[in-house]
Design an enzyme around this catalytic site. Structure first.
Site, PDB file in Angstrom:
ATOM      1  N   ASN A 107       0.064  -5.123   5.439  1.00 30.07           N
ATOM      2  CA  ASN A 107       0.623  -4.187   6.410  1.00 30.07           C
ATOM      3  C   ASN A 107       1.351  -5.076   7.425  1.00 30.07           C
ATOM      4  O   ASN A 107       0.713  -5.782   8.211  1.00 30.07           O
ATOM      5  CB  ASN A 107      -0.524  -3.391   7.051  1.00 30.07           C
ATOM      6  CG  ASN A 107      -0.024  -2.293   7.966  1.00 30.07           C
ATOM      7  OD1 ASN A 107       1.106  -2.334   8.445  1.00 30.07           O
ATOM      8  ND2 ASN A 107      -0.882  -1.323   8.230  1.00 30.07           N
ATOM      9  N   LYS A 124      -0.895  -7.505   9.606  1.00 28.71           N
ATOM     10  CA  LYS A 124      -2.021  -6.896  10.326  1.00 28.71           C
ATOM     11  C   LYS A 124      -3.362  -7.546   9.973  1.00 28.71           C
ATOM     12  O   LYS A 124      -3.688  -7.692   8.784  1.00 28.71           O
ATOM     13  CB  LYS A 124      -2.062  -5.394  10.002  1.00 28.71           C
ATOM     14  CG  LYS A 124      -3.096  -4.571  10.754  1.00 28.71           C
ATOM     15  CD  LYS A 124      -2.885  -3.094  10.427  1.00 28.71           C
ATOM     16  CE  LYS A 124      -3.826  -2.167  11.154  1.00 28.71           C
ATOM     17  NZ  LYS A 124      -3.530  -0.747  10.849  1.00 28.71           N
ATOM     18  N   GLU A 143      -6.830   1.668   4.175  1.00 29.54           N
ATOM     19  CA  GLU A 143      -6.086   0.420   4.447  1.00 29.54           C
ATOM     20  C   GLU A 143      -6.743  -0.792   3.801  1.00 29.54           C
ATOM     21  O   GLU A 143      -6.066  -1.720   3.364  1.00 29.54           O
ATOM     22  CB  GLU A 143      -5.942   0.206   5.959  1.00 29.54           C
ATOM     23  CG  GLU A 143      -4.918   1.132   6.576  1.00 29.54           C
ATOM     24  CD  GLU A 143      -4.491   0.656   7.948  1.00 29.54           C
ATOM     25  OE1 GLU A 143      -3.989  -0.465   8.068  1.00 29.54           O
ATOM     26  OE2 GLU A 143      -4.676   1.423   8.904  1.00 29.54           O
ATOM     27  N   CYS A 173      -1.121  -1.425  15.179  1.00 31.51           N
ATOM     28  CA  CYS A 173      -2.045  -0.296  15.315  1.00 31.51           C
ATOM     29  C   CYS A 173      -3.457  -0.681  15.737  1.00 31.51           C
ATOM     30  O   CYS A 173      -3.695  -0.967  16.902  1.00 31.51           O
ATOM     31  CB  CYS A 173      -2.062   0.526  14.030  1.00 31.51           C
ATOM     32  SG  CYS A 173      -2.824   2.138  14.303  1.00 31.51           S
ATOM     33  N   ASN A 198      -0.128   4.449  13.648  1.00 32.30           N
ATOM     34  CA  ASN A 198      -0.318   5.766  13.026  1.00 32.30           C
ATOM     35  C   ASN A 198      -1.762   6.121  13.310  1.00 32.30           C
ATOM     36  O   ASN A 198      -2.669   5.626  12.638  1.00 32.30           O
ATOM     37  CB  ASN A 198      -0.180   5.680  11.497  1.00 32.30           C
ATOM     38  CG  ASN A 198       1.250   5.582  11.012  1.00 32.30           C
ATOM     39  OD1 ASN A 198       1.875   6.572  10.634  1.00 32.30           O
ATOM     40  ND2 ASN A 198       1.779   4.368  10.989  1.00 32.30           N
TER      41      ASN A 198
HETATM   42  N1  CDT Z   1      -3.320   2.740  11.322  1.00 35.82           N
HETATM   43  C1  CDT Z   1      -4.397   2.454  12.061  1.00 35.82           C
HETATM   44  O1  CDT Z   1      -4.772   1.296  12.211  1.00 35.82           O
HETATM   45  N2  CDT Z   1      -5.063   3.500  12.610  1.00 35.82           N
HETATM   46  C2  CDT Z   1      -6.296   3.342  13.323  1.00 35.82           C
HETATM   47  C3  CDT Z   1      -7.165   4.538  13.138  1.00 35.82           C
HETATM   48  C4  CDT Z   1      -8.073   4.291  12.053  1.00 35.82           C
HETATM   49  S1  CDT Z   1      -9.279   5.498  11.842  1.00 35.82           S
HETATM   50  C5  CDT Z   1     -10.078   4.895  10.454  1.00 35.82           C
HETATM   51  C6  CDT Z   1      -6.154   3.111  14.817  1.00 35.82           C
HETATM   52  O2  CDT Z   1      -6.883   2.259  15.332  1.00 35.82           O
HETATM   53  O3  CDT Z   1      -5.401   3.794  15.472  1.00 35.82           O
END
Ligand code: CDT
Length: 324
Positions: A107, A124, A143, A173, A198
């Site tokens: 990612n 990531k 993920e 994220c 996201n």
């Molecule tokens: N994409 C991403 O890392 N989203 C996470 C939510 C994950 S919930 C299993 C975030 O920390 O926003």
């Protein structure tokens, strides 16, 4: 000379599973055009900006998911973005799923200069979710199935952006919730942290109720605290809205080194937020309260790198009365 950079966060509304990259790229080019009209020199797009948030969909055979990954940047499908960057003389940050020539999957985010050169890449590190299908979950978050943990560390580079030298770094994220990640960047004097996200509007783990507004609060809290404690600007940009019945919150922000929010999105759609970032404001925090060289005590931080999970503390023992 004051170093002011005009930065745009290009929040994207939902991208449905059935929609191709041409749809996303077309929208991104339009946002870049608007960013140019508003004087921006950098545009930040969300995490996995070119497709729907595909880790919510389970594939037993991961090769069936190959269509979600980029094997080259630019490609025929992403070329219009690179052409627009050249036309408008804008640098951009792009989140995407990367498949390397030797078949590894990450990612990833790239920071690209207006000529199309990749100036910095980040993969990531804090991958949330799980690896196998979990029937109890309302929505999968796979993920850990679709990506390896990033192998580039937390790089920062001093790069010329529109004639201004800027120390740029990236998070993706879930990384934004980890102070260790921010501090890695802070220790390299980062001035601008670009990050896409996201984030589902509800806690899909179903281990307890979490109010919607708290999900947004925690996102903002993490970004604003990261900026304050590391004396940098942060641009947090969402993919937002309802993708194939699954809601992602927006609330993209730009924060300054005091931890203040200086721009915030108000829709869950394609939306531009723009702020003038005076990079010289990073010096105050870095030379006073967060003067790391003067005040950090790494000799007492051994647990941060030596331990993963938390441990129970020893039980308190009342002092033995020496007189008895
Ligand atoms: N994409 C991403 O890392 N989203 C996470 C939510 C994950 S919930 C299993 C975030 O920390 O926003």
């Amino acid at each position: 000379m004051t170093r002011i950079l005009t930065v745009a966060g290009a929040q994207l509304g939902p991208i449905q599973k059935s929609e191709g990259r041409d749809v996303a790229v077309g929208r991104m080019v339009r946002l870049m055009e608007r960013a140019h009209q508003r004087g921006a020199q950098v545009v930040v797009y969300p995490e996995l900006a070119l497709t729907t948030f595909f880790p919510r969909w389970y594939e037993e055979d991961i090769s069936n998911a190959d269509n979600w990954y980029e094997t080259a940047l630019p490609s025929n499908e992403t070329a219009p973005l690179f052409e627009a960057a050249r036309k408008y003389n804008i640098a951009f940050h792009l989140g995407y799923a990367e498949k390397t020539p030797d078949g590894r999957r990450f990612n990833t985010a790239a920071f690209v200069d207006p000529s199309g050169e990749i100036v910095l890449k980040y993969r990531k590190i804090h991958l949330p979710g799980h690896k196998e299908y979990e029937p109890r979950r309302q929505v999968q978050h796979l993920e850990k199935r679709y990506f390896e943990v990033g192998d580039l560390g937390f790089p920062v580079v001093r790069a010329p952006v529109a004639g201004v030298d800027v120390n740029v770094g990236m998070l993706i994220c879930n990384d934004r919730r980890w102070p260790e990640a921010w501090r890695e960047l802070g220790l390299q004097q980062v001035e601008l942290v670009m990050l896409g996200y996201n984030t589902p509007s509800i806690n899909q783990d179903r281990k307890g109720f979490e109010a919607h507004h708290l999900r947004v609060l925690h996102s903002h809290l993490s970004i604003q605290a990261g900026c304050y404690q590391n004396a940098c600007f942060g641009v947090g940009v969402a993919k937002a809205g309802v993708e194939d019945d699954h809601e992602l919150f927006g609330h993209s922000i730009i924060a300054n080194p005091q931890g203040e929010m200086i721009a915030q999105a108000t829709t869950w759609d394609d939306e531009l937020i723009v702020a003038d970032c005076n990079l010289d404001q990073c010096a105050l925090g870095r030379s006073t309260i967060f003067n790391f060289a003067a005040h950090r005590r790494p000799e007492h931080y051994g647990r941060i790198t030596g331990q993963v999970g938390s441990v129970e503390p020893p039980r308190w023992q009342p002092p033995v009365n020496a007189a008895e």
